[in-house]
Design an enzyme around this catalytic site. Structure first.
Site, PDB file in Angstrom:
ATOM      1  N   ASP A   1     -17.033   0.077   3.300  1.00 55.46           N
ATOM      2  CA  ASP A   1     -15.795   0.819   3.048  1.00 55.46           C
ATOM      3  C   ASP A   1     -15.458   0.751   1.556  1.00 55.46           C
ATOM      4  O   ASP A   1     -16.221   0.206   0.752  1.00 55.46           O
ATOM      5  CB  ASP A   1     -14.657   0.314   3.939  1.00 55.46           C
ATOM      6  CG  ASP A   1     -14.205  -1.100   3.618  1.00 55.46           C
ATOM      7  OD1 ASP A   1     -14.923  -1.817   2.904  1.00 55.46           O
ATOM      8  OD2 ASP A   1     -13.118  -1.501   4.092  1.00 55.46           O
TER       9      ASP A   1
ATOM     10  N   HIS B   1     -14.679  -6.382  10.457  1.00 50.70           N
ATOM     11  CA  HIS B   1     -14.288  -7.485   9.562  1.00 50.70           C
ATOM     12  C   HIS B   1     -14.951  -8.751  10.096  1.00 50.70           C
ATOM     13  O   HIS B   1     -14.837  -9.062  11.284  1.00 50.70           O
ATOM     14  CB  HIS B   1     -12.770  -7.682   9.552  1.00 50.70           C
ATOM     15  CG  HIS B   1     -12.028  -6.709   8.693  1.00 50.70           C
ATOM     16  ND1 HIS B   1     -12.032  -6.785   7.322  1.00 50.70           N
ATOM     17  CD2 HIS B   1     -11.255  -5.646   9.003  1.00 50.70           C
ATOM     18  CE1 HIS B   1     -11.287  -5.816   6.822  1.00 50.70           C
ATOM     19  NE2 HIS B   1     -10.804  -5.098   7.820  1.00 50.70           N
TER      20      HIS B   1
ATOM     21  N   ARG C   1       0.841  -1.198   0.000  1.00 55.06           N
ATOM     22  CA  ARG C   1       0.000   0.000   0.000  1.00 55.06           C
ATOM     23  C   ARG C   1       0.873   1.244   0.000  1.00 55.06           C
ATOM     24  O   ARG C   1       1.805   1.339   0.781  1.00 55.06           O
ATOM     25  CB  ARG C   1      -0.926   0.008   1.215  1.00 55.06           C
ATOM     26  CG  ARG C   1      -2.133   0.919   1.043  1.00 55.06           C
ATOM     27  CD  ARG C   1      -3.131   0.756   2.151  1.00 55.06           C
ATOM     28  NE  ARG C   1      -3.686  -0.592   2.255  1.00 55.06           N
ATOM     29  CZ  ARG C   1      -4.778  -0.887   2.957  1.00 55.06           C
ATOM     30  NH1 ARG C   1      -5.418   0.060   3.612  1.00 55.06           N
ATOM     31  NH2 ARG C   1      -5.222  -2.118   3.027  1.00 55.06           N
TER      32      ARG C   1
ATOM     33  N   ASP D   1     -13.414  -0.829  -0.511  1.00 58.91           N
ATOM     34  CA  ASP D   1     -13.359  -2.085  -1.270  1.00 58.91           C
ATOM     35  C   ASP D   1     -14.451  -3.052  -0.830  1.00 58.91           C
ATOM     36  O   ASP D   1     -14.483  -4.200  -1.273  1.00 58.91           O
ATOM     37  CB  ASP D   1     -11.973  -2.735  -1.172  1.00 58.91           C
ATOM     38  CG  ASP D   1     -11.567  -3.077   0.261  1.00 58.91           C
ATOM     39  OD1 ASP D   1     -12.096  -2.458   1.198  1.00 58.91           O
ATOM     40  OD2 ASP D   1     -10.703  -3.955   0.435  1.00 58.91           O
TER      41      ASP D   1
ATOM     42  N   LYS E   1      -3.803  -6.553  -2.289  1.00 55.42           N
ATOM     43  CA  LYS E   1      -4.072  -7.598  -1.308  1.00 55.42           C
ATOM     44  C   LYS E   1      -3.933  -8.930  -2.043  1.00 55.42           C
ATOM     45  O   LYS E   1      -4.631  -9.178  -3.027  1.00 55.42           O
ATOM     46  CB  LYS E   1      -5.483  -7.462  -0.728  1.00 55.42           C
ATOM     47  CG  LYS E   1      -5.688  -6.201   0.114  1.00 55.42           C
ATOM     48  CD  LYS E   1      -7.100  -6.161   0.686  1.00 55.42           C
ATOM     49  CE  LYS E   1      -7.293  -4.935   1.575  1.00 55.42           C
ATOM     50  NZ  LYS E   1      -8.660  -4.858   2.160  1.00 55.42           N
TER      51      LYS E   1
ATOM     52  N   ASP F   1     -15.223  -4.757   1.759  1.00 51.79           N
ATOM     53  CA  ASP F   1     -15.046  -5.991   2.529  1.00 51.79           C
ATOM     54  C   ASP F   1     -15.488  -5.797   3.980  1.00 51.79           C
ATOM     55  O   ASP F   1     -15.630  -6.769   4.718  1.00 51.79           O
ATOM     56  CB  ASP F   1     -13.615  -6.523   2.453  1.00 51.79           C
ATOM     57  CG  ASP F   1     -12.576  -5.565   3.023  1.00 51.79           C
ATOM     58  OD1 ASP F   1     -12.906  -4.393   3.294  1.00 51.79           O
ATOM     59  OD2 ASP F   1     -11.412  -5.983   3.179  1.00 51.79           O
ATOM     60  N   ARG F   2     -15.713  -4.534   4.397  1.00 51.09           N
ATOM     61  CA  ARG F   2     -16.217  -4.254   5.739  1.00 51.09           C
ATOM     62  C   ARG F   2     -17.600  -3.625   5.639  1.00 51.09           C
ATOM     63  O   ARG F   2     -17.868  -2.860   4.723  1.00 51.09           O
ATOM     64  CB  ARG F   2     -15.286  -3.300   6.488  1.00 51.09           C
ATOM     65  CG  ARG F   2     -13.999  -3.940   6.942  1.00 51.09           C
ATOM     66  CD  ARG F   2     -13.222  -3.012   7.851  1.00 51.09           C
ATOM     67  NE  ARG F   2     -12.831  -1.785   7.177  1.00 51.09           N
ATOM     68  CZ  ARG F   2     -12.653  -0.616   7.790  1.00 51.09           C
ATOM     69  NH1 ARG F   2     -12.856  -0.504   9.085  1.00 51.09           N
ATOM     70  NH2 ARG F   2     -12.260   0.436   7.096  1.00 51.09           N
TER      71      ARG F   2
ATOM     72  N   SER G   1      -8.425   0.136  -0.046  1.00 50.85           N
ATOM     73  CA  SER G   1      -9.502   0.058   0.927  1.00 50.85           C
ATOM     74  C   SER G   1     -10.073   1.437   1.237  1.00 50.85           C
ATOM     75  O   SER G   1     -10.607   2.105   0.359  1.00 50.85           O
ATOM     76  CB  SER G   1      -9.011  -0.644   2.191  1.00 50.85           C
ATOM     77  OG  SER G   1     -10.057  -0.859   3.099  1.00 50.85           O
ATOM     78  N   HIS G   2      -9.915   1.899   2.492  1.00 52.37           N
ATOM     79  CA  HIS G   2     -10.499   3.165   2.919  1.00 52.37           C
ATOM     80  C   HIS G   2      -9.511   4.331   2.826  1.00 52.37           C
ATOM     81  O   HIS G   2      -9.863   5.452   3.194  1.00 52.37           O
ATOM     82  CB  HIS G   2     -10.977   3.047   4.373  1.00 52.37           C
ATOM     83  CG  HIS G   2      -9.869   2.716   5.321  1.00 52.37           C
ATOM     84  ND1 HIS G   2      -9.423   1.422   5.503  1.00 52.37           N
ATOM     85  CD2 HIS G   2      -9.095   3.488   6.109  1.00 52.37           C
ATOM     86  CE1 HIS G   2      -8.435   1.429   6.383  1.00 52.37           C
ATOM     87  NE2 HIS G   2      -8.211   2.669   6.769  1.00 52.37           N
TER      88      HIS G   2
END
Length: 452
Positions: free
Chosen positions: A242, A329, A14, A244, A108, A246-247, A98-99
């Protein structure tokens, strides 16, 4: 000598594009990923950030040059990439930050079956290979280079989730969803299509510049719009994803945030009804209510460090059916032990729609204690401050200390944990107690030592 320490983190890559990394490095990461995993085929996907398609294509070129066939699923959420890795049995790479703000991007990576790639499971070797090739030049392509093909798996992903949680028989619900201009805007319409849900869509336009707010629903300022819309429209609940997707974060019919610990307990109870006697993983910052609910429902709670690699490792080791973290998560055995906010959201919808009461009443049984939330303090000497806290509480009557992750101090009616950030000069404090006055008192005492 090339040094990637600024962008290769504990679990992923990242950094800022193009100043910290670019398509040239992405191509080397693709080649190194194929080399280290030994895969003859991989799958890739990317989010809506402007830099994502180019980085993803460069990674595919690098992997193909090492002989790996690449299946590109294109725009997707991170859990959709995990689905593809699991369903296709291929190592995968997801391009997202992500965020993080718009100028960031990342990778990832996972092995076949969505198994995590972290520092101890391949990421250190990938980094070393990229650094070497950056200095010496990439190796010549192999004689038989791989192919690059495209495949749409969104429908298969939605069908898989809907096969795990049946929403067809629930009472009609009005749900507001704030996708934050992230990948929830891509996945939610397909997953929810045809279900007894009235969807009020907020910020579904895919826009990696995040024009409305940061795509980080754990920060209270980023769910203000969602809370207001739920209250204005009389919706049954609100969901925020978020960047991407995933949350997933939940607010009740009053617009009040529902603690991720309460969601963890609710989903754990539902999963244990399907899998009696199962093991449920929770990190050490989740509420006391989580292991209590797990035991009340005949399950076995297992406490772990914070972080998805620890959760997934423990799930694989114990055969756990579910795992949850305070950061929203949620991990499922039925989803290759990977995290998916969408599946957690569907459990909440099924639980709410399967009875007549409001969400606030439903989750009250899982939200039993007063908590501080995570409080960050900037400190010059993380180790020294942790030692000072340990010295202050060690030997107190009725108090126990453990150092599974940072320092956890536990008494009969309260506990707190202090952990050092891996990336910033911060200490993170979480406090919980049986009543608000005790939580505030313990919080203030701990902060007094941390910030001395």
């Amino acid at each position: 000598m090339t040094d990637l320490s600024q962008i290769v983190k504990a679990y992923d890559v990242r950094g800022v594009v193009p100043t910290q990394w670019d398509e040239t490095l992405a191509e080397l990461f693709g080649a190194a990923f194929a080399e280290i995993t030994g895969a003859d085929a991989i799958v890739t996907g990317h989010d809506m950030r402007p830099s994502s398609p180019g980085l993803s294509r460069a990674f595919a070129r690098g992997a193909a040059a090492r002989g790996a066939d690449v299946t590109e699923i294109g725009l997707c959420s991170t859990d959709e990439l995990y689905f593809a890795s699991g369903a296709l049995g291929l190592p995968g790479a997801m391009f997202t930050a992500s965020h993080n703000p718009a100028q960031y991007n990342g990778i990832k990576m996972c092995r076949a079956g969505a198994a995590p790639v972290g520092q101890d499971t391949g990421l250190a070797e990938i980094r070393a290979l990229v650094e070497r090739w950056s200095d010496e030049g990439a190796p010549e392509p192999v004689a038989a280079t791989g192919s690059v093909t495209q495949r749409d798996v969104l429908g298969d992903y939605a069908a898989h989730l809907r096969g795990l949680v049946d929403l067809s028989g629930i009472r009609p619900l009005k749900v507001v969803v704030d996708a934050g201009n992230g990948m929830g805007g891509h996945t939610v319409p397909t997953v929810f299509e045809g279900l007894p849900l009235e969807l009020d869509a907020m910020y579904f336009e895919l826009d990696g510049s995040f024009p409305n707010h940061e795509a980080n629903p754990l920060d209270p300022k980023n769910i203000v719009d969602l809370q207001a819309r739920v209250r204005e429209t009389g919706a049954d609940l609100g969901l925020a994803f978020d960047g991407d997707a995933d949350r997933c974060f939940v607010v009740d019919e009053n617009g009040d945030p529902v603690s991720p610990s309460a969601i963890t307990a609710l989903v754990a109870a539902r999963e244990l009804a399907k899998h009696p006697g199962g093991t449920v993983i929770h990190n050490l910052i989740t509420s006391w209510s989580v292991p209590e609910v797990v035991r009340e429902n005949g399950g076995e709670p297992v406490r772990t460090r914070v972080g998805h690699s620890f959760i997934k490792e423990e799930m694989a080791k114990t055969g756990a059916i579910f795992g949850g973290e305070h950061s929203a998560h949620y991990y499922f055995r039925d989803f290759w032990n990977a995290d998916t906010g969408m599946l957690a959201a569907m459990h909440v919808l099924a639980a709410l729609g399967g009875q007549q009461g409001p969400l606030s009443q439903l989750v009250a049984q899982y939200d039993r204690y007063a908590a501080s939330g995570e409080i960050n303090s900037t400190v010059d000497d993380q180790t020294g401050r942790l030692a000072a806290i340990k010295a202050a509480y060690e030997g107190r009557a009725g108090v126990t200390l453990d150092e599974l992750d940072g320092l956890t101090v536990t008494a009969d009616d309260w506990w707190f944990n202090v952990r050092a950030s891996n990336t910033e000069p911060l200490l993170r404090l979480n406090v919980e107690a049986r009543d608000r006055a005790s939580a505030d008192r313990v919080r203030d005492e701990a902060l007094g030592i941390i910030r001395a």
